[in-house]
Enzyme design. Structure first.
Site, PDB file in Angstrom:
ATOM      1  CB  SER A 140      -0.867   0.005   1.264  1.00 42.91           C
ATOM      2  OG  SER A 140      -1.458   1.268   1.458  1.00 42.91           O
ATOM      3  CE1 TYR A 153      -3.794  -2.013   5.221  1.00 42.21           C
ATOM      4  CE2 TYR A 153      -3.224   0.227   4.551  1.00 42.21           C
ATOM      5  CZ  TYR A 153      -3.648  -1.049   4.230  1.00 42.21           C
ATOM      6  OH  TYR A 153      -3.910  -1.373   2.920  1.00 42.21           O
TER       7      TYR A 153
HETATM    8  N1  LIG Z   1      -8.636  -0.932  -0.898  1.00 41.26           N
HETATM    9  C1  LIG Z   1      -7.601  -0.116  -0.829  1.00 41.26           C
HETATM   10  O1  LIG Z   1      -7.740   1.121  -0.843  1.00 41.26           O
HETATM   11  C2  LIG Z   1      -6.202  -0.672  -0.778  1.00 41.26           C
HETATM   12  C3  LIG Z   1      -5.150   0.210  -1.073  1.00 41.26           C
HETATM   13  C4  LIG Z   1      -3.839  -0.272  -1.024  1.00 41.26           C
HETATM   14  C5  LIG Z   1      -3.599  -1.583  -0.696  1.00 41.26           C
HETATM   15  N2  LIG Z   1      -4.650  -2.415  -0.390  1.00 41.26           N
HETATM   16  C6  LIG Z   1      -4.315  -3.783  -0.028  1.00 41.26           C
HETATM   17  O2  LIG Z   1      -4.818  -4.653  -1.012  1.00 41.26           O
HETATM   18  C7  LIG Z   1      -5.100  -5.922  -0.433  1.00 41.26           C
HETATM   19  C8  LIG Z   1      -6.504  -6.330  -0.796  1.00 41.26           C
HETATM   20  O3  LIG Z   1      -7.375  -5.346  -0.270  1.00 41.26           O
HETATM   21  P1  LIG Z   1      -8.849  -5.087  -0.816  1.00 41.26           P
HETATM   22  O4  LIG Z   1      -9.000  -3.631  -0.951  1.00 41.26           O
HETATM   23  O5  LIG Z   1      -9.171  -5.978  -1.940  1.00 41.26           O
HETATM   24  O6  LIG Z   1      -9.653  -5.515   0.506  1.00 41.26           O
HETATM   25  P2  LIG Z   1     -10.947  -6.403   0.744  1.00 41.26           P
HETATM   26  O7  LIG Z   1     -11.934  -6.179  -0.353  1.00 41.26           O
HETATM   27  O8  LIG Z   1     -11.360  -6.158   2.143  1.00 41.26           O
HETATM   28  O9  LIG Z   1     -10.376  -7.897   0.580  1.00 41.26           O
HETATM   29  C9  LIG Z   1      -9.452  -8.401   1.512  1.00 41.26           C
HETATM   30  C10 LIG Z   1      -9.233  -9.861   1.209  1.00 41.26           C
HETATM   31  O10 LIG Z   1      -8.305 -10.395   2.159  1.00 41.26           O
HETATM   32  C11 LIG Z   1      -8.851 -11.584   2.712  1.00 41.26           C
HETATM   33  N3  LIG Z   1      -8.317 -11.794   4.053  1.00 41.26           N
HETATM   34  C12 LIG Z   1      -8.263 -10.925   5.086  1.00 41.26           C
HETATM   35  N4  LIG Z   1      -7.696 -11.493   6.154  1.00 41.26           N
HETATM   36  C13 LIG Z   1      -7.360 -12.760   5.781  1.00 41.26           C
HETATM   37  C14 LIG Z   1      -6.754 -13.850   6.445  1.00 41.26           C
HETATM   38  N5  LIG Z   1      -6.346 -13.777   7.722  1.00 41.26           N
HETATM   39  N6  LIG Z   1      -6.580 -15.011   5.767  1.00 41.26           N
HETATM   40  C15 LIG Z   1      -6.981 -15.117   4.482  1.00 41.26           C
HETATM   41  N7  LIG Z   1      -7.553 -14.114   3.791  1.00 41.26           N
HETATM   42  C16 LIG Z   1      -7.750 -12.952   4.450  1.00 41.26           C
HETATM   43  C17 LIG Z   1     -10.361 -11.363   2.671  1.00 41.26           C
HETATM   44  O11 LIG Z   1     -11.076 -12.565   2.632  1.00 41.26           O
HETATM   45  P3  LIG Z   1     -11.826 -13.262   3.862  1.00 41.26           P
HETATM   46  O12 LIG Z   1     -12.496 -12.197   4.651  1.00 41.26           O
HETATM   47  O13 LIG Z   1     -12.734 -14.203   3.136  1.00 41.26           O
HETATM   48  O14 LIG Z   1     -10.755 -13.980   4.607  1.00 41.26           O
HETATM   49  C18 LIG Z   1     -10.504 -10.671   1.317  1.00 41.26           C
HETATM   50  O15 LIG Z   1     -10.536 -11.626   0.294  1.00 41.26           O
HETATM   51  C19 LIG Z   1      -4.864  -5.778   1.070  1.00 41.26           C
HETATM   52  O16 LIG Z   1      -3.583  -6.256   1.387  1.00 41.26           O
HETATM   53  C20 LIG Z   1      -4.924  -4.267   1.271  1.00 41.26           C
HETATM   54  O17 LIG Z   1      -4.185  -3.861   2.382  1.00 41.26           O
HETATM   55  C21 LIG Z   1      -5.940  -1.992  -0.438  1.00 41.26           C
END
Ligand SMILES: NC(=O)c1ccc[n+]([C@@H]2O[C@H](COP(=O)([O-])OP(=O)(O)OC[C@H]3O[C@@H](n4cnc5c(N)ncnc54)[C@H](OP(=O)(O)O)[C@@H]3O)[C@@H](O)[C@H]2O)c1
Length: 237
Positions: A140, A153
């Site tokens: 991120s 985070y």
């Molecule tokens: N959205 C943003 O603005 C943003 C920006 C920069 C980086 N990111 C990063 O991108 C990645 C994906 O984020 P996203 O935005 O797609 O979030 P999201 O829609 O909340 O999805 C998060 C995913 O991670 C899984 N997860 C969480 N904890 C887990 C665990 N302990 N074991 C296995 N799976 C787990 C969740 O599935 P389950 O709940 O089914 O386990 C879900 O599939 C993350 O690393 C986040 O930090 C996001």
């Protein structure tokens, strides 16, 4: 582009992971979908299979070593190889340090950092044996910039960036490529429980990040992209 390649994608049940799984499948890869929620993973797998793709669902909490070992073993049993690992799973809880709950803080670090370590550790032996592989860590912009009320985070993502650099240097001479991708805000369910977040319509779409991950996974021979920062048009929101 990814024909005959096998990729594990963590956090594949929604958001960036789901978009990446679909993009990889469109590119011809066999995808292994991991997260904690089997039902949501099955929905993604059904979507991929309906379009002629190959997907395996392996429910796993990637903060747990045993679950990660099982994920890797089931992938190897099913397909015999792992070409790509996308460490994408992660959660965010945003509160000032003074108000924070130590258990929640630790869980945020575990879901973003411990998971990246564990999945890399258990995937590496098979990649090292084949002297081939690609590990892509979704970090991120918070790995690089301090945001108030984001200590767990930011610490987890900055730690994961440091981890990524060490990993890259440990395996660089063994034909394993490691890439860190640091997106700015992305319009995903990540923000659902977070009050006062930036406007969703100003954010990147998960498909933008999936395209970036696909680029990292399909780099031509003779180059390694160590790190990519991708932001919405207005920058850090
Ligand atoms: N959205 C943003 O603005 C943003 C920006 C920069 C980086 N990111 C990063 O991108 C990645 C994906 O984020 P996203 O935005 O797609 O979030 P999201 O829609 O909340 O999805 C998060 C995913 O991670 C899984 N997860 C969480 N904890 C887990 C665990 N302990 N074991 C296995 N799976 C787990 C969740 O599935 P389950 O709940 O089914 O386990 C879900 O599939 C993350 O690393 C986040 O930090 C996001």
């Amino acid at each position: 582009m990814l024909k005959d390649k096998v990729g594990i994608i963590t956090g594949a049940s929604r958001g960036i992971g789901r978009a990446t799984a679909v993009a990889f499948a469109h590119a011809g890869a066999t995808v292994v979908l991991a997260s904690r929620t089997q039902h949501d993973l099955e929905t993604v797998a059904d979507l991929i299979r309906a379009e002629g793709g190959e997907a395996l669902v392996v429910p796993a909490d990637v903060t747990q070593a045993e679950a990660v070992e099982t994920l890797v073993n089931r992938t190897l049993q099913a397909y015999g190889q792992i070409d790509i690992l996308v460490n994408n799973a992660g959660t965010g809880v945003f509160e000032p340090i003074v108000d924070s709950d130590p258990e929640v803080w630790t869980q945020v670090v575990a879901s973003n950092l411990q998971s990246t370590y564990l999945c890399s550790k258990y995937v590496l032996p098979s990649m090292l044996e084949r002297q081939s592989g690609q590990i892509i860590n979704v970090l991120s912009i918070a790995a690089k910039v301090a945001f108030k009320a984001s200590s767990a985070y930011c610490a987890a993502k900055a730690g994961a960036l440091a981890f990524t650099k060490v990993l890259a240097d440990e395996v660089r001479d063994q034909k394993i490529r490691v890439t860190a991708i640091s997106p700015g805000s992305v319009d995903t369910p990540f923000w659902n429980e977070i009050e006062g977040h930036p406007e969703l319509n100003l954010m990147l779409k998960p498909e933008h990040v999936a395209e970036t991950i696909l680029f990292a996974a399909t780099q031509p021979d003779g180059m390694v992209t160590d790190e990519i920062v991708v932001t919405p048009p207005l920058g850090i929101l």
